[in-house]
Scaffold this active site. Structure first.
Site, PDB file in Angstrom:
ATOM      1  N   LYS A  20       0.671  -1.488  -0.020  1.00 54.06           N
ATOM      2  CA  LYS A  20      -0.062   0.061   0.454  1.00 54.06           C
ATOM      3  C   LYS A  20       0.822   1.409  -0.375  1.00 54.06           C
ATOM      4  CE  LYS A  20      -3.945   2.111   2.385  1.00 54.06           C
ATOM      5  NZ  LYS A  20      -3.428   3.613   1.844  1.00 54.06           N
ATOM      6  N   TRP A  21       0.984   1.753  -0.813  1.00 56.33           N
ATOM      7  CA  TRP A  21       1.918   3.289  -0.898  1.00 56.33           C
ATOM      8  C   TRP A  21       1.170   4.297  -0.405  1.00 56.33           C
ATOM      9  CZ3 TRP A  21       6.000   1.292  -3.542  1.00 56.33           C
ATOM     10  CH2 TRP A  21       6.096   0.519  -3.812  1.00 56.33           C
TER      11      TRP A  21
END
Length: 334
Positions: A20-21
């Site tokens: 999850k950036w």
């Protein structure tokens, strides 16, 4: 398609896992000589990232729609603060920042292929395969656009979550058999920190000064009512004067359309419970420990402003699973 917070990584052959950036969620539309970057809230991000527009126009495919995350790296590390600075009204400032720290677009889904055909009804396994082929065909040598890694191996996913703490925002789990369900929380999000996006529905002044002391937080229910759910435990002293001016410009009743902050109790004076209502325009991300009884159990910690989020996206769904988790333990022990 959105994600729902969960405490544990879901397991099974039907799941795929991705980092999850820590950036801005973005849908990129290309139609001939036109590129449009759209935020999760439906707002245009195009003018703030000219380097990404240029990179997407350089792709030798006349039409496509890509889903991904805009990130900014500073000294090899993700910098959400530098990303926030890109949302600036002055084009000259945007240009300067885009040259100092160019943004990158990390891809994780494809909604329209290079022939203009919609993929939204296809299962994610097919969309991911199409995306990987698209990247291999068109994006070699294009450093501004990258493919997000993915795995179906749970040990790898757990290692990402553990070793990337402080660098990634967590982990996302996606069902391989699902179509692209726009607006639904069909993905699962496992964060390194327990966080929530909240509307600032009001604020309180300091007891002895006309400066903001705490932010009053709200979440929307299923009927569209904004309920008061807690407050930030502190506001950085150096930011109080500018923040106070910003908040005073938004003062407007009622602030909360559902449950509102209560009156005095034996633990507080009448003065300490006075608050100013705000138009529901501002969104903040906060860290919390527990959510029980329709509110955060203790004061939350302010993490950052989220101008990329629409207030209406700040719903109770983010924290509803918290109330169910303890009950599941009781059922298991029954």
């Amino acid at each position: 398609m959105e994600a729902k917070n969960v405490a544990d990584i879901p397991t099974g052959r039907e799941w795929q896992y991705e980092p999850k950036w820590d950036g801005f969620r973005c849908i990129a539309f290309r139609d001939g000589a036109t590129v449009e970057l759209q935020s999760k809230a439906g707002q245009s991000l195009t003018r703030y990232f000219p380097e990404l527009v240029k990179a997407l126009l350089s792709i030798k495919a006349p039409k496509f729609v890509l889903d991904g995350e805009i990130i900014v790296l500073v000294h090899g590390k993700l910098s959400f603060e530098d990303l926030l600075q890109r949302i600036h009204p002055a084009a000259s400032r945007v240009t300067k920042l885009s040259q100092e720290h160019p943004a990158q677009f990390v891809l994780f889904d494809q909604l329209v292929d290079d022939r203009g055909r919609s993929l939204v009804d296809h299962p994610f396994s097919q969309r991911r395969a199409t995306l990987e082929s698209f990247v291999a065909k068109y994006l070699t040598g294009n450093p501004a656009v990258a493919l997000s890694p993915a795995t179906q191996e749970i040990p790898v996913a757990r290692r990402w979550l553990k070793t990337m703490r402080g660098q990634l925002d967590g982990l996302v789990a996606k069902r391989l058999d699902l179509a692209y369900l726009s607006g639904e929380r069909a993905m699962r999000k496992i964060k390194n920190l327990r966080t929530a996006d909240c509307v600032v529905g009001g604020f309180r002044y300091l007891v002895k000064e006309k400066l903001v002391g705490s932010l009053l937080l709200g979440l929307y229910d299923h009927e569209g009512q904004l309920h008061h759910v807690g407050f930030t435990s502190s506001v950085d002293a150096s930011s109080r004067p500018a923040l106070t001016r910003k908040l005073k410009a938004l003062i407007q009743a009622p602030g909360f359309t559902g449950r509102a902050p209560g009156g005095p109790s034996r633990w507080s004076s009448e003065k300490s419970t006075e608050w100013e209502p705000l138009r529901p325009k501002l969104v903040v991300e906060v860290r919390y420990d527990h959510f029980t009884g329709h509110r955060f159990r203790h004061g939350t910690k302010f993490l950052r402003w989220r101008p990329d989020k629409s207030p209406r996206q700040c719903t109770m769904e983010q924290v509803e699973h918290e109330a169910k988790s303890a009950l599941s333990l009781l059922r298991e022990s029954a």
